[in-house]
Design a protein around this motif. Structure first.
Motif, mmCIF file in Angstrom:
data_model
loop_
_atom_site.group_PDB
_atom_site.id
_atom_site.type_symbol
_atom_site.label_atom_id
_atom_site.label_comp_id
_atom_site.label_asym_id
_atom_site.label_seq_id
_atom_site.Cartn_x
_atom_site.Cartn_y
_atom_site.Cartn_z
ATOM 1 N N PHE A 26 0.830 -1.208 0.000
ATOM 2 C CA PHE A 26 0.000 0.000 0.000
ATOM 3 C C PHE A 26 0.861 1.254 0.000
ATOM 4 C CE2 PHE A 26 -3.747 -2.588 1.371
ATOM 5 C CZ PHE A 26 -4.550 -2.238 0.306
ATOM 6 N N GLN A 29 2.415 1.475 -3.541
ATOM 7 C CA GLN A 29 1.399 1.821 -4.527
ATOM 8 C C GLN A 29 1.036 3.303 -4.462
ATOM 9 O OE1 GLN A 29 -2.681 0.041 -6.236
ATOM 10 N NE2 GLN A 29 -2.591 -0.006 -4.031
ATOM 11 N N HIS A 30 0.760 3.788 -3.277
ATOM 12 C CA HIS A 30 0.255 5.161 -3.144
ATOM 13 C C HIS A 30 1.344 6.228 -3.193
ATOM 14 C CE1 HIS A 30 -3.850 3.903 -2.655
ATOM 15 N NE2 HIS A 30 -3.440 2.970 -1.824
ATOM 16 N N LEU A 31 2.557 5.859 -2.839
ATOM 17 C CA LEU A 31 3.643 6.841 -2.853
ATOM 18 C C LEU A 31 4.449 6.848 -4.146
ATOM 19 C CD1 LEU A 31 4.941 6.368 0.801
ATOM 20 C CD2 LEU A 31 3.478 8.220 -0.084
ATOM 21 N N VAL A 34 1.418 4.729 -8.547
ATOM 22 C CA VAL A 34 0.343 5.455 -9.243
ATOM 23 C C VAL A 34 0.765 6.816 -9.776
ATOM 24 C CG1 VAL A 34 -1.462 4.301 -7.920
ATOM 25 C CG2 VAL A 34 -0.591 6.506 -7.147
ATOM 26 N N LYS A 35 1.924 7.294 -9.390
ATOM 27 C CA LYS A 35 2.330 8.666 -9.697
ATOM 28 C C LYS A 35 2.715 8.834 -11.170
ATOM 29 C CE LYS A 35 1.788 9.863 -5.452
ATOM 30 N NZ LYS A 35 0.638 10.608 -5.042
ATOM 31 N N GLY A 63 -1.728 6.133 -12.469
ATOM 32 C CA GLY A 63 -3.003 6.079 -11.784
ATOM 33 C C GLY A 63 -3.622 4.696 -11.661
ATOM 34 N N ARG A 65 -4.497 1.286 -10.157
ATOM 35 C CA ARG A 65 -4.490 0.727 -8.799
ATOM 36 C C ARG A 65 -4.660 -0.779 -8.876
ATOM 37 N NH1 ARG A 65 -9.042 3.635 -5.625
ATOM 38 N NH2 ARG A 65 -10.038 3.537 -7.651
ATOM 39 N N HIS A 67 -5.012 -3.989 -6.176
ATOM 40 C CA HIS A 67 -5.210 -4.269 -4.756
ATOM 41 C C HIS A 67 -4.120 -5.177 -4.198
ATOM 42 C CE1 HIS A 67 -7.711 -3.828 -1.254
ATOM 43 N NE2 HIS A 67 -7.613 -5.130 -1.031
ATOM 44 N N ASP A 83 -5.764 5.208 -14.719
ATOM 45 C CA ASP A 83 -6.804 5.135 -13.691
ATOM 46 C C ASP A 83 -7.622 3.842 -13.694
ATOM 47 O OD1 ASP A 83 -6.103 7.690 -12.665
ATOM 48 O OD2 ASP A 83 -7.240 8.613 -14.295
ATOM 49 N N TRP A 85 -8.620 0.204 -12.385
ATOM 50 C CA TRP A 85 -8.581 -0.323 -11.019
ATOM 51 C C TRP A 85 -8.787 -1.821 -11.078
ATOM 52 C CZ3 TRP A 85 -12.565 1.174 -6.677
ATOM 53 C CH2 TRP A 85 -12.132 0.668 -5.453
#
Length: 186
Positions: A26, A29-31, A34-35, A63, A65, A67, A83, A85
């Motif tokens: 997580f 992925q978020h840091l 996705v950038k 973007g 994602r 899981h 984007d 998902w």
């Protein structure tokens, strides 16, 4: 039926990795993943580092994602658009030469609607080689999209599509909210 969500147990759902690995994914992925500034050519390598099987010449745009990468199997020459998902509580298999377009959703999770505690009703998703999930289309749990089949923009695939089938979001005039399957067998 009244729901009693307090009693939810999550029975039957295995996240597949211990909590520290989940937390590390997580964060990555978020840091990073996705950038916009993280190079597309490095995204497959990062997914592999977390246990995904990713083929050659895979293009993953910004973007996107995912899981659980360890529940992802991607063939060669796959494109995954901005984007998109992949909500893969269960395994997602994307065959070679597939395209998952912008803002598409592959969702392996659901709930038993008749369960008072709303327990999980998850299932894997499989995109056969050459299939296309177009922009803002949705593929739901347990669905196989057949070889060279298309889930058109905005359509929702809630059952298997035959090879070469085209699932559209509207009827013949494009105004119907119900989906129709062209070229599929019943």
């Amino acid at each position: 039926m009244a729901r009693a969500l307090r009693g939810f147990t999550g029975a039957g759902y295995d996240k597949g990795r211990p909590l520290p690995v989940q937390a590390a994914w997580f964060a990555a992925q978020h840091l990073i993943f996705v950038k916009w500034w993280f190079p597309a050519r490095w995204r497959p390598a990062l997914l592999r580092a977390f246990g995904a099987r990713v083929g050659q010449r895979v293009l993953i745009r910004r973007g996107v994602r995912i899981h659980w990468p360890w529940k992802l199997d991607v063939g060669d020459d796959v494109w995954i658009g901005e984007d998109a998902w992949i909500l893969n509580l269960e395994p997602v298999t994307i065959g070679s030469d597939c395209c998952v377009s912008q803002s598409a959703l592959l969702c392996t999770g659901s709930h038993r609607r008749r369960s008072v505690t709303f327990e999980f009703d998850n299932g894997p998703i499989r995109l056969e080689p050459g299939s296309w999930v177009a922009a803002r289309a949705v593929v739901l749990r347990g669905v196989t999209v057949g070889r060279s089949a298309v889930v058109s923009a905005g359509a929702v695939a809630h059952r298997d599509l035959a090879p070469g089938a085209v699932l559209t979001a509207g009827g013949a005039n494009g105004t119907s909210a119900s989906a129709s399957v062209k070229g599929a067998t019943a």
